[in-house]
Structures are given as C-alpha cells and as structure tokens.
Motif scaffolding. Structure first.
Motif, mmCIF file in Angstrom:
data_model
loop_
_atom_site.group_PDB
_atom_site.id
_atom_site.type_symbol
_atom_site.label_atom_id
_atom_site.label_comp_id
_atom_site.label_asym_id
_atom_site.label_seq_id
_atom_site.Cartn_x
_atom_site.Cartn_y
_atom_site.Cartn_z
ATOM 1 N N ILE A 170 -0.940 -5.804 1.698
ATOM 2 C CA ILE A 170 -2.254 -6.391 1.897
ATOM 3 C C ILE A 170 -2.340 -7.214 2.903
ATOM 4 O O ILE A 170 -3.178 -7.169 3.797
ATOM 5 C CB ILE A 170 -2.928 -6.526 0.342
ATOM 6 N N LEU B 190 -7.746 -4.585 -8.200
ATOM 7 C CA LEU B 190 -6.510 -5.344 -7.942
ATOM 8 C C LEU B 190 -6.106 -6.503 -9.046
ATOM 9 O O LEU B 190 -5.000 -6.915 -9.464
ATOM 10 C CB LEU B 190 -7.026 -6.244 -6.447
ATOM 11 N N TYR C 199 -5.326 1.394 -0.723
ATOM 12 C CA TYR C 199 -5.058 1.050 -1.981
ATOM 13 C C TYR C 199 -4.952 2.151 -2.941
ATOM 14 O O TYR C 199 -4.097 2.543 -3.652
ATOM 15 C CB TYR C 199 -5.607 -0.312 -2.502
ATOM 16 N N GLU D 254 -3.498 -5.174 -11.161
ATOM 17 C CA GLU D 254 -2.118 -5.093 -10.600
ATOM 18 C C GLU D 254 -1.170 -5.848 -11.462
ATOM 19 O O GLU D 254 -1.194 -6.948 -11.744
ATOM 20 C CB GLU D 254 -2.227 -5.272 -9.314
ATOM 21 N N SER E 294 2.626 2.014 -10.157
ATOM 22 C CA SER E 294 1.967 1.862 -8.977
ATOM 23 C C SER E 294 2.112 3.325 -8.303
ATOM 24 O O SER E 294 1.583 3.607 -7.103
ATOM 25 C CB SER E 294 2.554 1.024 -7.836
ATOM 26 N N LEU F 285 0.924 -1.391 0.006
ATOM 27 C CA LEU F 285 -0.018 0.134 0.099
ATOM 28 C C LEU F 285 0.795 1.020 -0.079
ATOM 29 O O LEU F 285 1.034 2.021 1.095
ATOM 30 C CB LEU F 285 -0.865 -0.242 1.181
ATOM 31 N N LEU G 292 -12.570 -2.466 -5.290
ATOM 32 C CA LEU G 292 -11.227 -3.022 -4.983
ATOM 33 C C LEU G 292 -10.942 -4.342 -5.804
ATOM 34 O O LEU G 292 -9.839 -4.395 -6.363
ATOM 35 C CB LEU G 292 -11.150 -3.273 -3.609
ATOM 36 N N ARG H 52 -1.532 3.809 -3.324
ATOM 37 C CA ARG H 52 -1.128 2.892 -4.570
ATOM 38 C C ARG H 52 -1.268 3.723 -5.753
ATOM 39 O O ARG H 52 -0.660 3.571 -6.723
ATOM 40 C CB ARG H 52 -1.634 1.539 -4.514
#
Length: 555
Positions: free
Chosen positions: A344, A517, A161, A520, A542, A80, A513, A165
C-alpha cells in the motif's frame, strides 16, 4: 458469472450485452439530437455544480488526506497480493504505464494553455502581472497535482486490495463486498459494472474524438495539413488500429513498451526545451511554485468561493474534480491491474507522489517557458510606453502565446515552440509533440480497451482476444460518429453529471477499504493488545475469500 461455452465464453453476458446497448443508445441520442441533448445536459450539469460543489471539494480533499494517512500508517506495509509476492513490473515500466494511462494526453496541451488562461484572468490577482504569473502556476499545479491522482489511486488501491488480497473479481462490484456480501454477484453488481463500462467507453471515445481534433491542429501548424472531418476520421482509424494491436499483445508487451516510449520521448522534449528555453526561469519557477503549492495546499483544497461566488470555480476546480472522478474507474482499474505485488505504501507513494512531481516538472518547463515569453512581451510593452514609443493608453493584450491560446487552446504548445525557436529546432519540437500525442492517444485507447474487456470478462486480467478487437472497433466507431454528428461536447457535458454518482461510489469505497483494512491481521498485530480488534473480527488469511470468511466480512 461467466459463460462457459458459445459466443460468450469467459465473458459475463449480462454486462457484455447490456453495456453495449446502453452505450450505443446514448450515442445515438447525443448524435441525432445533439442540440436538444446538449441543452438538457448543460442545465443539469450547471445545477449539479451550483448545488453540490461543496461535496466535490470536500470529498476529493478527504480522499487525498486519507491516502496520505494510509501511506504513513501501520497499513502501509500490507502487500497487494500474497505476503511474499513480488511486483509484476519494474519501477520505470510501472510509472510509465501509470502516467500514460492517467493524464499524459491532457498535460501536453494544458501545461501551456491553462497557465496562460490563469495568467490572463483569475479571481485572486490582477491579470497579466507578476502576481498573476505566480498564481497561474499555483492553480495549474493544484488542478493537475495530488488531488486528481488521489481520485485515481483510491479506486486502484481498493480494487487491488479486494482482488489481489481477498480473491474477489477485479471489477468495481468487489468494493461493495463488505456491505452486501455475496449479492455483488447478482443484479446490484451487474448494474455497477454495466454503468462502469458505459462511462468508460464514452469517456475514452470522447477523448479520442477531441484528441484527433487537437492532433489535426498540430499537423496543420507543422505540415499545413487540412483541418477536416475526413482527416480526423482517418486519424481515428489509424490510432485504433495500433491500439488494438497493442492491447492484443497484452500489458507486458504492447502497452508497457508504448508507455516506456512515451516516457522516453517526453524526457527528450523536456531536455530540449530546457536547453533552448529560459532554463534559469524554469528552475526558479519549479522551486517557487512547488513551495507555493505546498504552503497553500489546505487553503486551496477547501476554498469554495462562498462569499464572492463568482462562478470561476465552477469553470475550473469544480469542473475538474467530477471530470477526474469520471476517469477514476478506468484509470484506477488499469493502475490496479499493473500494481499487483506492491505494498500500500509503494502504491500510494509511487502512484500519488511520483506522478505529481513529474507533473510539476512538466508544468514548470512548458508553462514556465510560456510565462517567460509573456512576461518579456509585457515588459517590452511597458518599456515602449516609458520611452514614448506608443501611447500610454495602449492596452497590453497579451503576448503571442496568450493570444494564440485565447484563439484556440490547441495552438498554445506549438506557438510556444515557435516563440522559443522559429527555425529548425522549433519545427523539430512540434513534430516530436505530434508524435508524442499520437503515442499517448494509443496508450490511452489500448489501456481503456483493456479495462472494458476486463469488465466484460468478470475481472479476468487476460480477457479473450475477440472482445479486445470488438471493443477497439466500437470505441473507434463511437468517436467517429460523435465527431461527424457534432455530439462530442454533449458527451463532455453529460460526463460532469455522471461524476456525481461516481463521487458517491468513491465515498463508499473509501469507507469500505478503511473498514476492511482495520481487520487485517498484520495491521492489527501492530496495535497494543488492549486496543486490538476481537479475534473473530480479524481476517487471518490474505488469500481468496472462502465462504466462512466472506460471511465474517459481511458482518
């Protein structure tokens, strides 16, 4: 989004002004028309609990299992913040601040009162029996364990996040970015932040008002201090003075140090009770109740009393879940603020598992000790009947702690201390408990004030000092006004209604979320090549979202 000059420098004027107008207007309504407002909110809250209980139960359980999945999945090692960023606080400070901002206050009283009430009556066992003692701890663990922390952590994780991020503001509006893109900076985002501010302010103020009533009862029990509105208003003023001083010194100093003090003092009280209390019974209760909780977790999570429909669940589980969700924006944002640099997996493991285990220990020490006293009283009653000292028809109405709890829940803890040691040590424990209550209230108030200031300043983690003082004064005034006018219970009832839109928002942030994710690059790289997302769908950086990347997230 922020005003650059004048009175509202570094603040979002729309959120700052509108939220205060909304809060003050609502408080005036609840204070002036407390009886009428209470009746309206009671009817609506009852209708909500009767009709959407299934949604609350299903949502909180879904969030919990989603977080456990993230913790052990390929997403767990996503940091994060930047990939090489270190945590902002050490482990002890981090956990101390989470626990103080989360539920430290409630546990002080309900760790005794709730097991007593379940021991007396629950829909699964006969009251005041060996079976009801075990069930009392299972239910208390359930209501204060993984599920409430899951509602806090999903908000904290999503905020951390998207902010640390992805470079978006540390406010609730950022969670909607994958759905509405740049429109989070417009009216939709303003409405979300305004409602978050209003709900947080009312929640903190209500807890402050209810808390000083509990503290007044404790001081009356220990020092025979009068229970009066004057004493309670004075206590509000003193607590908020220290809370403002703490929040002005920042998270790294005032809030951190007070939270560490809370944890140390809590450990001292636990050790003393373990030493003078029924140690063997406490340890057995901790092990047995933890296993009982684990074995029945899924069943308890999804039980909805479909056939019996006794109403018990509306008084307890279905009441607790929206109440925890009401606190989720405030507690979640505070946890996000102190969790930068953690992965996380660390956030979920440290903020979901560790506080739950601490809660189980606390519940076992205090709730277990109270149950031991009650069981001993019941056995003495049965022995007196067998020895024909009393009539067999004489009903057992509970021991000293249960009777005190039924009379006034705030007396439960202090009655336990008297039962364990009616002399000097019991008095010392009561004094330490009142001191711990005060410091927990201060940390809750200052962390709540910090969150309100962050929302006013568009997510700035170090908001202007002036707004910190202003919000501290406003919270104290709201709490005092509601206490004086008798509107605290009205606010509490209205809070259950407010839990429903927050529940919908928690559902949206869970979807948002998970959707983000999956894109990513670090997580995608762990998939086999044939199942990885298309290259253009993966967010390859990021850091802060630039315009092209924001557009890609929106698709």
């Amino acid at each position: 989004m922020r005003s650059k000059t004048g009175l509202f420098k570094n603040l979002n004027p729309t959120v700052t002004i509108a939220s205060k107008v909304l809060v003050i207007g609502f408080v005036l309504f609840c204070g002036v028309m407390a009886e009428q407002a209470g009746a309206i909110f009671q009817d609506v809250s009852t209708a909500v609990l009767n009709n959407v209980k299934w949604f609350y139960l299903g949502l909180v359980s879904t969030v919990l299992f989603f977080l456990l999945y993230l913790m052990v999945s390929r997403f767990g090692h996503i940091r994060l913040g930047q990939d090489d960023e270190k945590p902002a606080f050490n482990l002890f400070s981090w956990i101390s601040m989470m626990f103080s901002g989360g539920m430290g206050i409630g546990l002080i009283f309900w760790s005794v009162a709730e097991p007593m009430l379940h021991y007396s009556e629950n829909p699964f066992t006969q009251g005041m029996s060996d079976e009801s003692a075990s069930m009392a701890m299972r239910l208390a663990f359930f209501h204060w364990g993984l599920h409430p922390w899951a509602t806090f952590i999903i908000v904290a994780l999503a905020l951390a996040y998207f902010s640390y991020r992805k470079g978006l503001p540390l406010t609730l509006r950022s969670i909607l970015y994958p759905f509405i893109g740049e429109r989070i900076y417009g009216p939709i985002g303003h409405v979300i932040d305004i409602l978050t501010v209003a709900i947080t302010a009312l929640g903190v103020s209500n807890s402050l008002g209810m808390g000083v009533i509990q503290m007044n009862s404790g001081l009356n029990n220990v020092f025979r201090l009068d229970i009066s509105i004057g004493v309670q208003l004075t206590m509000i003023g003193v607590i908020m003075f220290f809370a403002i001083a703490s929040v002005m010194s920042g998270v790294g100093r005032g809030i951190r140090r007070l939270s560490e003090w809370n944890m140390i003092l809590s450990i001292i009280i636990v050790v003393i009770v373990m030493a003078i209390g029924p140690t063997r019974y406490i340890l057995n209760t901790l092990l047995e109740s933890t296993g009982d909780y684990g074995n029945n977790l899924i069943g308890m999570s999804l039980w909805s009393d479909a056939n019996g429909d006794t109403g018990w669940q509306n008084w307890w589980t279905a009441f607790y879940w929206p109440w925890w969700m009401l606190w989720a924006p405030f507690v979640g944002m505070f946890i996000a603020r102190i969790s930068r640099g953690r992965t996380i997996r660390e956030l979920i493991g440290g903020a979901l598992i560790v506080p739950t285990l601490v809660t189980f220990l606390w519940m076992s020490v205090f709730g277990g000790s109270a149950l031991f006293v009650e069981q001993e009283a019941r056995h003495s009653h049965q022995k007196a009947i067998s020895e024909e000292l009393i009539s067999p028809d004489t009903a057992f109405e509970g021991g000293p702690i249960l009777q005190a709890t039924q009379e006034e829940t705030t007396l439960a803890l202090f009655t336990l201390f008297d039962a364990l040691d009616s002399g000097l040590m019991g008095t010392i424990l009561s004094i330490l408990a009142v001191l711990l209550l005060a410091t927990y209230f201060i940390t809750s108030a200052d962390s709540g004030t910090l969150v309100l200031c962050m929302l006013d300043s568009a997510g700035n983690s170090e908001p202007p000092q002036a707004i910190r003082v202003l919000w501290g004064v406003i919270i104290a005034c709201i709490a005092g006004a509601l206490l004086y006018a008798g509107g605290l219970e009205t606010i509490q009832t209205a809070s259950i209604i407010a839990g429903f839109p927050i529940a919908l928002f928690i559902l949206m942030m869970t979807i948002s979320l998970h959707r983000t994710l999956r894109r990513e690059p670090i997580a995608a790289a762990m998939l086999p090549p044939q199942v990885r997302p298309d290259d253009e769908e993966i967010d390859h950086t990021s850091g802060r979202l630039d315009e092209p990347k924001r557009s890609s997230m929106q698709n």
